[in-house]
Design a protein around this motif. Structure first.
Motif, PDB file in Angstrom:
ATOM      1  N   SER A 159     -31.571 -32.301 -22.997  1.00  9.22           N
ATOM      2  CA  SER A 159     -32.414 -31.320 -22.312  1.00  9.22           C
ATOM      3  C   SER A 159     -32.359 -31.426 -20.796  1.00  9.22           C
ATOM      4  O   SER A 159     -32.841 -30.549 -20.093  1.00  9.22           O
ATOM      5  CB  SER A 159     -33.872 -31.479 -22.762  1.00  9.22           C
ATOM      6  OG  SER A 159     -34.331 -32.803 -22.485  1.00  9.22           O
ATOM      7  N   ASN A 160     -31.784 -32.521 -20.246  1.00  9.99           N
ATOM      8  CA  ASN A 160     -31.675 -32.624 -18.792  1.00  9.99           C
ATOM      9  C   ASN A 160     -30.399 -33.347 -18.392  1.00  9.99           C
ATOM     10  O   ASN A 160     -29.771 -34.036 -19.196  1.00  9.99           O
ATOM     11  CB  ASN A 160     -32.911 -33.301 -18.181  1.00  9.99           C
ATOM     12  CG  ASN A 160     -33.004 -34.771 -18.561  1.00  9.99           C
ATOM     13  OD1 ASN A 160     -32.179 -35.592 -18.146  1.00  9.99           O
ATOM     14  ND2 ASN A 160     -34.009 -35.120 -19.358  1.00  9.99           N
ATOM     15  N   ARG A 161     -30.028 -33.194 -17.116  1.00 14.21           N
ATOM     16  CA  ARG A 161     -28.744 -33.672 -16.609  1.00 14.21           C
ATOM     17  C   ARG A 161     -28.564 -35.186 -16.744  1.00 14.21           C
ATOM     18  O   ARG A 161     -27.486 -35.670 -17.062  1.00 14.21           O
ATOM     19  CB  ARG A 161     -28.617 -33.276 -15.137  1.00 14.21           C
ATOM     20  CG  ARG A 161     -27.314 -33.713 -14.481  1.00 14.21           C
ATOM     21  CD  ARG A 161     -27.393 -33.480 -12.991  1.00 14.21           C
ATOM     22  NE  ARG A 161     -27.583 -32.078 -12.694  1.00 14.21           N
ATOM     23  CZ  ARG A 161     -26.573 -31.216 -12.577  1.00 14.21           C
ATOM     24  NH1 ARG A 161     -25.336 -31.617 -12.722  1.00 14.21           N
ATOM     25  NH2 ARG A 161     -26.817 -29.953 -12.311  1.00 14.21           N
TER      26      ARG A 161
ATOM     27  N   LEU B 100     -23.940 -29.611 -18.595  1.00 11.51           N
ATOM     28  CA  LEU B 100     -25.308 -29.516 -19.097  1.00 11.51           C
ATOM     29  C   LEU B 100     -25.520 -28.250 -19.915  1.00 11.51           C
ATOM     30  O   LEU B 100     -26.105 -28.288 -21.008  1.00 11.51           O
ATOM     31  CB  LEU B 100     -26.291 -29.554 -17.927  1.00 11.51           C
ATOM     32  CG  LEU B 100     -27.778 -29.394 -18.281  1.00 11.51           C
ATOM     33  CD1 LEU B 100     -28.233 -30.521 -19.195  1.00 11.51           C
ATOM     34  CD2 LEU B 100     -28.622 -29.353 -17.015  1.00 11.51           C
TER      35      LEU B 100
ATOM     36  N   ARG C  48     -34.896 -37.364 -10.092  1.00 16.20           N
ATOM     37  CA  ARG C  48     -33.784 -37.843 -10.910  1.00 16.20           C
ATOM     38  C   ARG C  48     -34.037 -39.279 -11.328  1.00 16.20           C
ATOM     39  O   ARG C  48     -34.667 -40.058 -10.622  1.00 16.20           O
ATOM     40  CB  ARG C  48     -32.451 -37.769 -10.132  1.00 16.20           C
ATOM     41  CG  ARG C  48     -32.102 -36.399  -9.631  1.00 16.20           C
ATOM     42  CD  ARG C  48     -31.729 -35.446 -10.749  1.00 16.20           C
ATOM     43  NE  ARG C  48     -30.550 -35.918 -11.474  1.00 16.20           N
ATOM     44  CZ  ARG C  48     -29.300 -35.725 -11.069  1.00 16.20           C
ATOM     45  NH1 ARG C  48     -29.058 -35.082  -9.947  1.00 16.20           N
ATOM     46  NH2 ARG C  48     -28.286 -36.152 -11.804  1.00 16.20           N
TER      47      ARG C  48
END
Length: 206
Positions: free
Chosen positions: A60-62, A50, A149
């Motif tokens: 921008s995110n996992r 990441l 998530r």
């Protein structure tokens, strides 16, 4: 023989289906290791992927990692493995352990991507690959409860069961590549402490 040469420190890769609780198990294991005088350095493979991807402006995110291009993910994997070994090499001795928190396979829109392909496993050179598992129904329920998530595309209980099977195949294939041990630890609901104790007992014998 170069493919089976080890890093100076011991490497244990801990894998599991998203929602199985491997990160919790690792956190508890680190605490138990400290009590026994064992030095563990726990690094999350996804964090390194990441960080690199964000620097490149790719995401921008996992959870977006598994939606990147196939070749893009391969490049991030190799860079992550190299960075982790270099960091551990500056801090760990031959008595210490690098614990890698990752996945044996990653579900992508195009299919399953090996989390530990040849170009990654030959950098990490693990002594042991651990599969943290639980009942597929329990894992699916944990995924549904995790609002932090995006995991709605894992296919529920049957999807989880398939990923567990694929992870076993992938872990064994990776182990053959560098001559690693493969073991399975059960992380039943409410029993993360027991799973962590089992993990520490095993690695202390390496």
């Amino acid at each position: 023989m170069s493919s089976v040469r080890r890093n100076k420190f011991k490497v244990v890769i801990v894998t599991g289906v998203p929602g199985v609780g491997k990160t919790t198990v690792l956190s508890l294991a680190q605490r138990k290791a400290n009590e026994r005088g064992l030095k563990l350095k726990v690094l999350n493979f996804g964090d390194y992927m990441l960080e690199n991807a964000v620097k490149k402006g790719l995401l921008s995110n996992r959870d977006q990692i598994r939606y990147l291009s196939f070749r893009g993910q391969l490049e991030l994997q190799a860079a992550a493995a190299t960075a982790m070994v270099e960091e551990a090499g500056r801090e760990l001795s031959e008595r210490d352990f690098l614990m890698v928190d990752t996945h044996a396979v990653v579900k992508t829109p195009l299919g399953y991507l090996p989390g530990l392909p040849s170009h990654v496993i030959t950098i990490l050179k693990p002594d042991m690959i651990v599969l943290v598992e639980a009942d597929p129904k329990e894992i699916a329920a944990r995924q549904q409860r995790d609002s932090t998530r995006y995991r709605s595309d894992f296919g529920g209980e049957e999807g989880v069961r398939e990923i567990i099977e694929m992870s076993r195949y992938a872990a064994m294939a990776s182990a053959v590549e560098v001559g690693s041990l493969v073991t399975i630890i059960r992380n039943a609901e409410g029993k993360a402490g027991e799973a962590a104790e089992q993990l520490i007992n095993m690695i202390s014998k390496l």
